[in-house]
Design a protein around this motif. Structure first.
Motif, PDB file in Angstrom:
ATOM      1  N   THR A 483      49.652  38.513  48.977  1.00 51.86           N
ATOM      2  CA  THR A 483      50.192  39.705  48.322  1.00 51.86           C
ATOM      3  C   THR A 483      51.675  39.853  48.630  1.00 51.86           C
ATOM      4  OG1 THR A 483      48.033  40.803  48.440  1.00 51.86           O
ATOM      5  CG2 THR A 483      49.952  42.216  48.086  1.00 51.86           C
ATOM      6  N   LYS A 506      50.818  44.760  37.685  1.00 53.75           N
ATOM      7  CA  LYS A 506      49.412  45.180  37.697  1.00 53.75           C
ATOM      8  C   LYS A 506      48.645  44.501  38.837  1.00 53.75           C
ATOM      9  CE  LYS A 506      48.755  46.404  32.832  1.00 53.75           C
ATOM     10  NZ  LYS A 506      48.185  47.742  33.098  1.00 53.75           N
ATOM     11  N   LEU A 510      46.952  46.309  42.216  1.00 53.50           N
ATOM     12  CA  LEU A 510      45.539  46.166  42.564  1.00 53.50           C
ATOM     13  C   LEU A 510      45.377  45.665  44.003  1.00 53.50           C
ATOM     14  CD1 LEU A 510      42.823  44.530  40.303  1.00 53.50           C
ATOM     15  CD2 LEU A 510      42.903  44.085  42.748  1.00 53.50           C
ATOM     16  N   LEU A 511      46.134  44.625  44.351  1.00 53.50           N
ATOM     17  CA  LEU A 511      46.008  44.031  45.684  1.00 53.50           C
ATOM     18  C   LEU A 511      46.523  44.973  46.764  1.00 53.50           C
ATOM     19  CD1 LEU A 511      47.198  40.455  44.732  1.00 53.50           C
ATOM     20  CD2 LEU A 511      44.874  41.091  45.378  1.00 53.50           C
ATOM     21  N   THR A 514      44.013  47.637  47.452  1.00 57.80           N
ATOM     22  CA  THR A 514      42.893  47.130  48.251  1.00 57.80           C
ATOM     23  C   THR A 514      43.268  47.049  49.725  1.00 57.80           C
ATOM     24  OG1 THR A 514      42.059  45.848  46.375  1.00 57.80           O
ATOM     25  CG2 THR A 514      41.328  45.181  48.569  1.00 57.80           C
ATOM     26  N   LEU A 522      38.194  41.186  47.863  1.00 55.71           N
ATOM     27  CA  LEU A 522      38.064  41.803  46.551  1.00 55.71           C
ATOM     28  C   LEU A 522      36.610  41.766  46.103  1.00 55.71           C
ATOM     29  CD1 LEU A 522      41.103  40.169  44.660  1.00 55.71           C
ATOM     30  CD2 LEU A 522      41.064  42.295  45.981  1.00 55.71           C
ATOM     31  N   ASP A 523      36.167  42.815  45.409  1.00 56.68           N
ATOM     32  CA  ASP A 523      34.831  42.761  44.828  1.00 56.68           C
ATOM     33  C   ASP A 523      34.902  41.927  43.554  1.00 56.68           C
ATOM     34  OD1 ASP A 523      35.748  44.390  42.701  1.00 56.68           O
ATOM     35  OD2 ASP A 523      35.174  46.235  43.758  1.00 56.68           O
ATOM     36  N   GLN A 526      37.276  43.202  40.800  1.00 56.14           N
ATOM     37  CA  GLN A 526      38.690  43.002  41.140  1.00 56.14           C
ATOM     38  C   GLN A 526      39.068  41.528  41.043  1.00 56.14           C
ATOM     39  OE1 GLN A 526      38.331  44.794  45.023  1.00 56.14           O
ATOM     40  NE2 GLN A 526      39.489  46.623  44.404  1.00 56.14           N
ATOM     41  N   ARG A 527      38.179  40.681  41.524  1.00 59.07           N
ATOM     42  CA  ARG A 527      38.430  39.243  41.447  1.00 59.07           C
ATOM     43  C   ARG A 527      38.569  38.806  39.982  1.00 59.07           C
ATOM     44  NH1 ARG A 527      37.253  34.656  44.568  1.00 59.07           N
ATOM     45  NH2 ARG A 527      36.498  36.007  46.243  1.00 59.07           N
ATOM     46  N   ARG A 529      39.484  40.593  37.474  1.00 59.64           N
ATOM     47  CA  ARG A 529      40.731  41.108  36.916  1.00 59.64           C
ATOM     48  C   ARG A 529      41.926  40.243  37.331  1.00 59.64           C
ATOM     49  NH1 ARG A 529      43.285  43.109  32.824  1.00 59.64           N
ATOM     50  NH2 ARG A 529      44.740  44.827  33.247  1.00 59.64           N
ATOM     51  N   ILE A 530      41.956  39.838  38.597  1.00 60.96           N
ATOM     52  CA  ILE A 530      43.041  38.982  39.082  1.00 60.96           C
ATOM     53  C   ILE A 530      43.031  37.639  38.355  1.00 60.96           C
ATOM     54  CG2 ILE A 530      43.866  37.653  41.065  1.00 60.96           C
ATOM     55  CD1 ILE A 530      44.698  40.537  41.193  1.00 60.96           C
TER      56      ILE A 530
END
Length: 581
Positions: A483, A506, A510-511, A514, A522-523, A526-527, A529-530
């Motif tokens: 990150t 974005k 997110l990161l 978290t 990451l759940d 989230q994973r 989305r990344i």
């Protein structure tokens, strides 16, 4: 310094978007000079510049707003810039920044700013006080000196013995050097044989992408025979963890310059530049001294080495911004525009500076050319390990006992280079490694026996990149580390294309959210989305910065799942510079 330009040359397909940009000499050297003289850019100075150069004020303001080095307000008496990027972060930069802020944050004479990599990762955590670089531990002494107007220029630390790629004896001056250049200009060696030797040697561009050097020189030589051409050394080394070029410029200015001059003579250029980041003031002074010595000795000028050929050389100081390491953004800057990457094709070898064929190579690439020409392609090939060829400079930083620059045979293993740097701090185990700078994917401790060369690292899902190895000790929060890397790319995005500008923001939000919530995983949502953002940025960003910005994060997600890199590293075609630059 002014740059020649041509306004009536016909446009070639692919550059239509540049129509309407202001032609003319670049205003950036003039803006640099004003800021060097006054410390900032007062409006009355800008108005006078506009009148003198017959350029509208809004054009000048558009330049100033793009480049981070320019400032339109008076500086504080003491400017303290502290690096917060990966190599410094691994050495507790956040804690040191908090301490400096607590000590000086309320002092009206001091301006404290967190900045991106200063190219001093070997002394991490690093800072600069009134542009004098030093470790954070020296901040009190530097601040005191700056208050008393007694802050001198930073000295460079050179190497007593030549590096393995230097064919000249230690201490030899201009008369004892530049042998390959003299041989070429005297006719003893032909331009065609130089290109053939470089091709046979297997030398590839050391800026990152590894484009074959001899092939590039041959392509530019063949472009528009007899026409105006240019050669540029890209010394805008601005990626976190990368500082090898800084040391090469300090120890081997003669090799960098000889390689550049050889490139000029081979492709048919009369003018060359070294494009250097403004934070490298000490190294710039080393280069200026060498150039002046060459001019005094008649090696460069209207009658270079008595050959009747003109070879001239100058230095262009970058006004800041990592994106300028990308070769077409660099060209836009030199032409006096905002440093936004161009679409490719056309490539600089056909349509470069002012629309002319332009050869661009990195510092290390140029520095390797003289020894190859003197000792031969076979000798160069024999220096590598296994199937690899030649020597390779690496900047090693992070959790190692002895951060610094190391020159080793290409193909040396990751493990061997870490051992050469003294091993991991405190005898800890390796947790992860970025082998090729901030844009390269992380690899785990199971990959330490990988050979450091282009092909092997690419097959492993990472890349040789800028030759910047950052070592992370076991127990380091890898999501936090990646990150940190993403923050750098988000901050350095030029903003030209939406995928890079918006996608990096974005993903970082997110990161960061978290991590701030106390989690380092990451759940699945989230994973997903990344991964979606990474794919979009990789496939649709204009230049390499956006294409690789999320690669380190995604590679960490793969490591956390017990696998290797989650995807292969993109490798751009047609460019010698690294994909993130």
């Amino acid at each position: 310094m002014t740059l020649s330009f041509e306004v009536n040359r016909p446009r070639v397909p692919g550059v239509e978007a540049r129509a309407g940009k202001f032609p003319g000499p670049s205003l950036i050297p003039a803006l640099n000079a004003i800021q060097a003289r006054l410390g900032w850019l007062p409006r009355e100075e800008l108005e006078e510049l506009g009148r003198t150069m017959r350029r509208p004020l809004y054009e000048i303001e558009g330049l100033i707003s793009f480049y981070p080095h320019f400032r339109t307000t008076p500086p504080a008496k003491v400017a303290v810039n502290v690096c917060h990027d990966l190599s410094c972060w691994l050495r507790s930069a956040d804690d040191r920044i908090a301490e400096v802020r607590a000590r000086y944050g309320d002092d009206t004479e001091i301006e404290l700013t967190e900045v991106s990599c200063l190219g001093r990762c070997d002394s991490a955590p690093a800072l600069a006080v009134n542009e004098v670089p030093a470790p954070v531990a020296d901040v009190d002494a530097l601040v005191s000196a700056a208050r008393d107007a007694e802050l001198g220029e930073a000295a460079v630390t050179g190497r007593a013995e030549p590096w393995p790629n230097d064919p000249y004896p230690a201490g030899s001056g201009v008369p004892g050097r530049y042998a390959s250049l003299r041989a070429l200009l005297s006719g003893e060696v032909s331009a065609e044989s130089v290109v053939a030797t470089l091709e046979a040697s297997g030398l590839r561009g050391m800026g990152g992408a590894g484009f074959p050097t001899g092939r590039k020189w041959g392509l530019v030589r063949a472009a528009e025979p007899g026409g105006v051409k240019y050669v540029i050394c890209n010394a805008d080394e601005s990626e976190p963890g990368t500082f090898k070029d800084r040391q090469i410029l300090t120890d081997q200015p003669h090799l960098v310059i000889e390689g550049l001059l050889l490139g000029m003579a081979v492709v048919g250029a009369e003018q060359g530049w070294i494009f250097i980041r403004h934070e490298y003031g000490p190294e710039e002074r080393v280069l200026h001294a060498e150039i002046e010595a060459l001019r005094a000795a008649g090696v460069i000028g209207e009658n270079a080495c008595g050959s009747g050929r003109r070879l001239d050389l100058d230095i262009f100081v970058s006004p800041g911004g990592y994106i300028l390491g990308e070769e077409t953004a660099l060209l836009e800057c030199m032409e006096g525009h905002r440093g936004e990457p161009r679409n490719k094709p056309p490539f600089p070898g056909n349509y470069g500076l002012h629309g002319r064929p332009t050869l661009i190579n990195s510092v290390e690439t140029f520095a390797d050319v003289p020894v190859i020409l003197q000792r031969g392609a076979d000798w160069w090939a024999e220096q590598g390990e296994g199937e690899s060829v030649g020597w390779k400079f690496f900047a090693v930083s992070g959790h190692v006992e002895n951060p610094g620059v190391y020159c080793v045979p290409m193909g040396t293993s990751v493990r061997a280079l870490i051992d050469l740097a003294g091993g991991v701090l405190g005898g800890a185990e390796v947790g992860a490694v970025q082998p090729g700078g901030a844009s390269s994917n992380f690899i785990g401790p199971d990959k330490l026996d990988l050979a450091l060369d282009f092909g092997t690292l690419a097959e492993a899902g990472t890349m040789l990149g800028s030759g910047a190895m950052v070592v992370l000790a076991e127990g380091t929060d890898l999501l936090a580390a990646s990150t940190n890397v993403l923050r750098f790319f988000r901050n350095e995005s030029c903003g030209k294309c939406v995928p890079c500008r918006v996608g990096s923001t974005k993903a970082h939000d997110l990161l960061r959210g978290t991590l701030d919530a106390g989690s380092s995983t990451l759940d699945e949502a989230q994973r997903g989305r990344i991964l979606q953002l990474e794919e979009t940025m990789r496939k649709t960003s204009i230049c390499g910065l956006g294409q690789v910005a999320l690669g380190p994060v995604v590679s960490v997600l793969g490591l956390n799942k017990g696998g290797a890199a989650a995807r292969l590293q993109p490798r751009p075609e047609g460019s010698e510079e690294q994909p993130d630059r």
